[in-house]
Scaffold this motif. Structure first.
Motif, PDB file in Angstrom:
ATOM      1  N   GLN A  77       9.174   5.471   5.090  1.00  0.00           N
ATOM      2  CA  GLN A  77       9.207   6.805   4.501  1.00  0.00           C
ATOM      3  C   GLN A  77       9.880   6.748   3.133  1.00  0.00           C
ATOM      4  OE1 GLN A  77      11.340   9.659   6.865  1.00  0.00           O
ATOM      5  NE2 GLN A  77      11.268  11.218   5.295  1.00  0.00           N
ATOM      6  N   ILE A  78       9.207   7.323   2.130  1.00  0.00           N
ATOM      7  CA  ILE A  78       9.781   7.437   0.788  1.00  0.00           C
ATOM      8  C   ILE A  78      10.322   8.853   0.583  1.00  0.00           C
ATOM      9  CG2 ILE A  78       9.317   7.279  -1.693  1.00  0.00           C
ATOM     10  CD1 ILE A  78       9.223   4.576  -0.147  1.00  0.00           C
TER      11      ILE A  78
ATOM     12  N   LEU B 118       0.869  -1.169   0.000  1.00  0.00           N
ATOM     13  CA  LEU B 118       0.000   0.000   0.000  1.00  0.00           C
ATOM     14  C   LEU B 118       0.907   1.220   0.000  1.00  0.00           C
ATOM     15  CD1 LEU B 118      -2.646  -0.843   2.735  1.00  0.00           C
ATOM     16  CD2 LEU B 118      -3.070  -0.590   0.295  1.00  0.00           C
ATOM     17  N   TRP B 119       0.497   2.268  -0.669  1.00  0.00           N
ATOM     18  CA  TRP B 119       1.183   3.546  -0.616  1.00  0.00           C
ATOM     19  C   TRP B 119       0.191   4.551  -0.071  1.00  0.00           C
ATOM     20  CZ3 TRP B 119       6.078   4.906  -3.093  1.00  0.00           C
ATOM     21  CH2 TRP B 119       6.798   3.788  -3.518  1.00  0.00           C
ATOM     22  N   GLY B 120       0.695   5.586   0.562  1.00  0.00           N
ATOM     23  CA  GLY B 120      -0.183   6.596   1.120  1.00  0.00           C
ATOM     24  C   GLY B 120       0.582   7.849   1.488  1.00  0.00           C
TER      25      GLY B 120
ATOM     26  N   GLY C 118       2.078  19.472   9.575  1.00  0.00           N
ATOM     27  CA  GLY C 118       2.041  20.211   8.312  1.00  0.00           C
ATOM     28  C   GLY C 118       2.923  19.637   7.226  1.00  0.00           C
ATOM     29  N   ILE C 119       3.592  18.539   7.498  1.00  0.00           N
ATOM     30  CA  ILE C 119       4.474  17.900   6.514  1.00  0.00           C
ATOM     31  C   ILE C 119       3.778  16.665   5.955  1.00  0.00           C
ATOM     32  CG2 ILE C 119       6.724  16.793   6.134  1.00  0.00           C
ATOM     33  CD1 ILE C 119       6.914  19.794   6.820  1.00  0.00           C
ATOM     34  N   ALA C 120       3.722  16.579   4.633  1.00  0.00           N
ATOM     35  CA  ALA C 120       3.155  15.410   3.957  1.00  0.00           C
ATOM     36  C   ALA C 120       4.301  14.497   3.540  1.00  0.00           C
ATOM     37  CB  ALA C 120       2.349  15.840   2.736  1.00  0.00           C
ATOM     38  N   THR C 121       4.214  13.237   3.945  1.00  0.00           N
ATOM     39  CA  THR C 121       5.255  12.263   3.638  1.00  0.00           C
ATOM     40  C   THR C 121       4.664  11.118   2.835  1.00  0.00           C
ATOM     41  OG1 THR C 121       6.463  12.805   5.664  1.00  0.00           O
ATOM     42  CG2 THR C 121       6.963  10.688   4.643  1.00  0.00           C
ATOM     43  N   LEU C 122       5.248  10.845   1.680  1.00  0.00           N
ATOM     44  CA  LEU C 122       4.863   9.688   0.879  1.00  0.00           C
ATOM     45  C   LEU C 122       5.441   8.456   1.558  1.00  0.00           C
ATOM     46  CD1 LEU C 122       3.604   8.585  -1.767  1.00  0.00           C
ATOM     47  CD2 LEU C 122       5.859   8.895  -2.818  1.00  0.00           C
ATOM     48  N   VAL C 123       4.571   7.463   1.852  1.00  0.00           N
ATOM     49  CA  VAL C 123       5.018   6.254   2.539  1.00  0.00           C
ATOM     50  C   VAL C 123       4.610   5.007   1.752  1.00  0.00           C
ATOM     51  CG1 VAL C 123       4.938   7.342   4.815  1.00  0.00           C
ATOM     52  CG2 VAL C 123       2.962   6.042   4.001  1.00  0.00           C
TER      53      VAL C 123
END
Length: 167
Positions: free
Chosen positions: A125-126, A101-103, A109-114
């Motif tokens: 963490q990506i 799954l990716w999300g 306030g920080i968006a992290t692609l995981v």
């Protein structure tokens, strides 16, 4: 998500007077089956949803206004199980190439692609984006090589980005 095997459309459903839930809508006759109630739905999108047609598992988020939980629902048996409590991950998308799954995980306030590898017990963490940059409406190509996402900034700029997953 449309499930060809059963001819049903899976969706997060919320309307006045009814508890928000995951529903299965028959495309043959329009009947709706309630599969699972959603604790703490979002206002407009209800939940973040991803589907693995191979294992017939629907992944969704609950407790969306707190720390957001990740839950798996077997659409045939109706049994659900908590995968991650308070993971803060939403914008789910399923990668059919490796069953991950990716999300997007939001914190301060920080968006992290995981990436959440099978069996979905941890996230990796990506990339963390600078404050004010967000990803949403993600999808992964059927071969698992590309991730597409809408991308927004605090200035109101919106764009579509396609990224190579390997990179």
């Amino acid at each position: 998500y449309f499930d060809q095997a059963s001819g049903r459309l899976f969706a997060g459903i919320r309307y006045p007077g009814v508890v928000a839930h995951i529903g299965a809508i028959s495309v043959a006759d329009g009947s709706v089956s309630r599969l699972e109630d959603i604790k703490g739905p979002m206002i407009y999108r209800v939940t973040s949803l991803a589907f693995d047609p191979g294992s017939r598992t629907l992944f969704y988020t609950a407790d969306n206004y707190n720390y957001r939980d990740l839950i798996a629902l077997d659409v045939d048996s109706g049994k659900s199980r908590m995968l991650q409590r308070d993971s803060r991950v939403g914008e789910l998308v399923f990668n059919p190439a490796d069953r991950s799954l990716w999300g997007v995980r939001h914190l301060n306030g920080i968006a992290t692609l995981v990436r959440i590898p099978h069996p979905y017990t941890e996230w990796n963490q990506i990339h963390s984006f600078p404050y004010g940059q967000v990803l949403y409406d993600m999808d992964i190509s059927p071969d698992g090589t590309l991730l597409s996402t809408s991308f927004g900034t605090v200035e109101g700029d919106q764009s579509l980005r396609v990224m190579e997953i390997e990179a």
